[in-house]
Design a protein around this motif. Structure first.
Motif, PDB file in Angstrom:
ATOM      1  N   CYS A 263     -46.841  18.869 -35.385  1.00  0.00           N
ATOM      2  CA  CYS A 263     -45.574  18.761 -34.254  1.00  0.00           C
ATOM      3  C   CYS A 263     -44.797  17.725 -33.870  1.00  0.00           C
ATOM      4  CB  CYS A 263     -46.245  20.055 -33.536  1.00  0.00           C
ATOM      5  SG  CYS A 263     -46.988  19.169 -32.121  1.00  0.00           S
TER       6      CYS A 263
ATOM      7  N   ALA B  83     -42.437  16.924 -36.050  1.00  0.00           N
ATOM      8  CA  ALA B  83     -41.346  17.557 -36.673  1.00  0.00           C
ATOM      9  C   ALA B  83     -40.171  17.922 -37.726  1.00  0.00           C
ATOM     10  CB  ALA B  83     -41.260  18.834 -35.411  1.00  0.00           C
TER      11      ALA B  83
ATOM     12  N   LYS C 202     -38.401  20.899 -45.077  1.00  0.00           N
ATOM     13  CA  LYS C 202     -38.996  21.593 -44.566  1.00  0.00           C
ATOM     14  C   LYS C 202     -39.523  22.517 -45.384  1.00  0.00           C
ATOM     15  CE  LYS C 202     -38.034  21.100 -40.248  1.00  0.00           C
ATOM     16  NZ  LYS C 202     -37.189  19.407 -40.787  1.00  0.00           N
TER      17      LYS C 202
ATOM     18  N   VAL D 101     -36.585  30.391 -36.625  1.00  0.00           N
ATOM     19  CA  VAL D 101     -35.863  29.897 -35.358  1.00  0.00           C
ATOM     20  C   VAL D 101     -35.123  28.587 -36.124  1.00  0.00           C
ATOM     21  CG1 VAL D 101     -38.476  30.288 -33.642  1.00  0.00           C
ATOM     22  CG2 VAL D 101     -38.479  28.734 -36.253  1.00  0.00           C
ATOM     23  N   SER D 102     -35.222  26.942 -34.405  1.00  0.00           N
ATOM     24  CA  SER D 102     -34.215  26.229 -35.018  1.00  0.00           C
ATOM     25  C   SER D 102     -35.010  25.852 -35.881  1.00  0.00           C
ATOM     26  CB  SER D 102     -34.027  25.089 -34.061  1.00  0.00           C
ATOM     27  OG  SER D 102     -34.737  25.227 -33.065  1.00  0.00           O
ATOM     28  N   GLU D 103     -34.156  24.269 -36.543  1.00  0.00           N
ATOM     29  CA  GLU D 103     -34.513  23.766 -37.635  1.00  0.00           C
ATOM     30  C   GLU D 103     -36.416  22.819 -36.842  1.00  0.00           C
ATOM     31  OE1 GLU D 103     -34.454  21.972 -41.168  1.00  0.00           O
ATOM     32  OE2 GLU D 103     -34.188  24.422 -41.600  1.00  0.00           O
ATOM     33  N   CYS D 104     -36.057  22.488 -35.843  1.00  0.00           N
ATOM     34  CA  CYS D 104     -36.331  21.453 -35.088  1.00  0.00           C
ATOM     35  C   CYS D 104     -37.971  22.122 -35.008  1.00  0.00           C
ATOM     36  CB  CYS D 104     -36.275  21.619 -34.125  1.00  0.00           C
ATOM     37  SG  CYS D 104     -37.189  19.726 -32.361  1.00  0.00           S
ATOM     38  N   GLN D 105     -38.151  23.463 -34.095  1.00  0.00           N
ATOM     39  CA  GLN D 105     -39.062  24.589 -33.908  1.00  0.00           C
ATOM     40  C   GLN D 105     -39.804  25.292 -35.674  1.00  0.00           C
ATOM     41  OE1 GLN D 105     -40.424  25.592 -30.784  1.00  0.00           O
ATOM     42  NE2 GLN D 105     -38.970  23.949 -31.024  1.00  0.00           N
ATOM     43  N   LEU D 106     -38.818  25.395 -36.231  1.00  0.00           N
ATOM     44  CA  LEU D 106     -39.711  25.348 -37.605  1.00  0.00           C
ATOM     45  C   LEU D 106     -40.762  23.989 -37.818  1.00  0.00           C
ATOM     46  CD1 LEU D 106     -40.485  27.350 -40.412  1.00  0.00           C
ATOM     47  CD2 LEU D 106     -37.884  25.736 -41.299  1.00  0.00           C
TER      48      LEU D 106
ATOM     49  N   LYS E 195     -42.120  22.136 -36.306  1.00  0.00           N
ATOM     50  CA  LYS E 195     -42.860  22.163 -35.665  1.00  0.00           C
ATOM     51  C   LYS E 195     -43.532  22.875 -35.073  1.00  0.00           C
ATOM     52  CE  LYS E 195     -41.057  20.273 -31.073  1.00  0.00           C
ATOM     53  NZ  LYS E 195     -40.325  20.048 -29.972  1.00  0.00           N
ATOM     54  N   GLN E 196     -43.395  23.960 -35.347  1.00  0.00           N
ATOM     55  CA  GLN E 196     -44.440  25.102 -35.858  1.00  0.00           C
ATOM     56  C   GLN E 196     -45.297  25.405 -37.881  1.00  0.00           C
ATOM     57  OE1 GLN E 196     -42.319  29.147 -36.800  1.00  0.00           O
ATOM     58  NE2 GLN E 196     -42.016  29.144 -34.052  1.00  0.00           N
TER      59      GLN E 196
ATOM     60  N   ASN F 181     -47.858  22.805 -36.025  1.00  0.00           N
ATOM     61  CA  ASN F 181     -49.263  23.124 -35.888  1.00  0.00           C
ATOM     62  C   ASN F 181     -50.019  23.810 -36.168  1.00  0.00           C
ATOM     63  OD1 ASN F 181     -49.121  22.914 -33.167  1.00  0.00           O
ATOM     64  ND2 ASN F 181     -47.454  23.908 -32.146  1.00  0.00           N
TER      65      ASN F 181
END
Length: 192
Positions: A84, A87, A101, A119-124, A126-127, A130
């Motif tokens: 994460c 990311a 991604k 979700v946002s690109e950043c959150q994607l 991180k997911q 993770n």
């Protein structure tokens, strides 16, 4: 009884990467100077790889460009661990850009075209970092579920057993070239 799956050969990272865009040149491509650490790490990696006789612009090396300079590393034809904290994606020398991604998802054994992004690109990113690799989990479940008596033996198929990436997990450019799939005799398939 349970036994861990046999080790498999690692497929080339090229199977997971999108094809280079027309006119895209990796020559001189670096992260923006505003990304100080990534810029410095990629410059250092390219310099050291060229000094060692490698051509990082033709042979894919994946650089962990966001790590601290003393921990920065690169791997030839494979990716460092996707986490994460990475990311934004590692740097691919032969493409002159970060992993997309979709490429990160393929490396984790996911189908990007079947994944609904909410979700946002950043959150994607991180997911994805993770997540535990779906391909690793699948190989373990093929062994663990029958051993636990939750499914009958010989009903699940280990699509990764021969080290070949299943076609539905490869980049479209590699699917067109065709990749041999495992042939380990008759196998039954159960939904996973």
């Amino acid at each position: 009884s349970f036994s861990f799956p046999d080790p498999v050969a690692r497929p080339s990272i090229e199977q997971f990467l999108d094809p280079p865009e027309k006119g895209q040149a990796a020559q001189g491509s670096l992260p923006p100077k505003s990304s100080t650490t990534a810029h410095a790490n990629v410059r250092r990696a390219l310099k050291e790889l060229a000094a060692s006789g490698s051509d990082p612009l033709k042979v894919p090396h994946v650089v962990d460009c966001d790590s601290s300079p003393n921990r920065m590393k690169w791997l030839k034809d494979t990716s460092p661990c996707i986490t994460c904290s990475r990311a934004a994606g590692h740097w691919v020398t032969s493409r002159g850009r970060r992993l997309t991604k979709a490429e990160m998802m393929r490396l984790q054994g996911m189908k990007p075209d079947k994944f609904k992004v909410a979700v946002s690109e950043c959150q994607l990113g991180k997911q994805i970092g993770n997540a535990m690799s779906a391909n690793v989990l699948e190989r373990l479940f093929v062994q663990a579920l029958p051993a636990a008596g939750l499914v009958a033996h010989n009903t699940l198929i280990d699509r990764w057993a021969c080290g070949k990436t299943p076609a539905d997990r490869m980049a479209a450019s590699c699917r067109k070239r065709g990749t041999a799939q495992c042939s380990k005799g008759p196998q039954k398939r159960a939904r996973m």
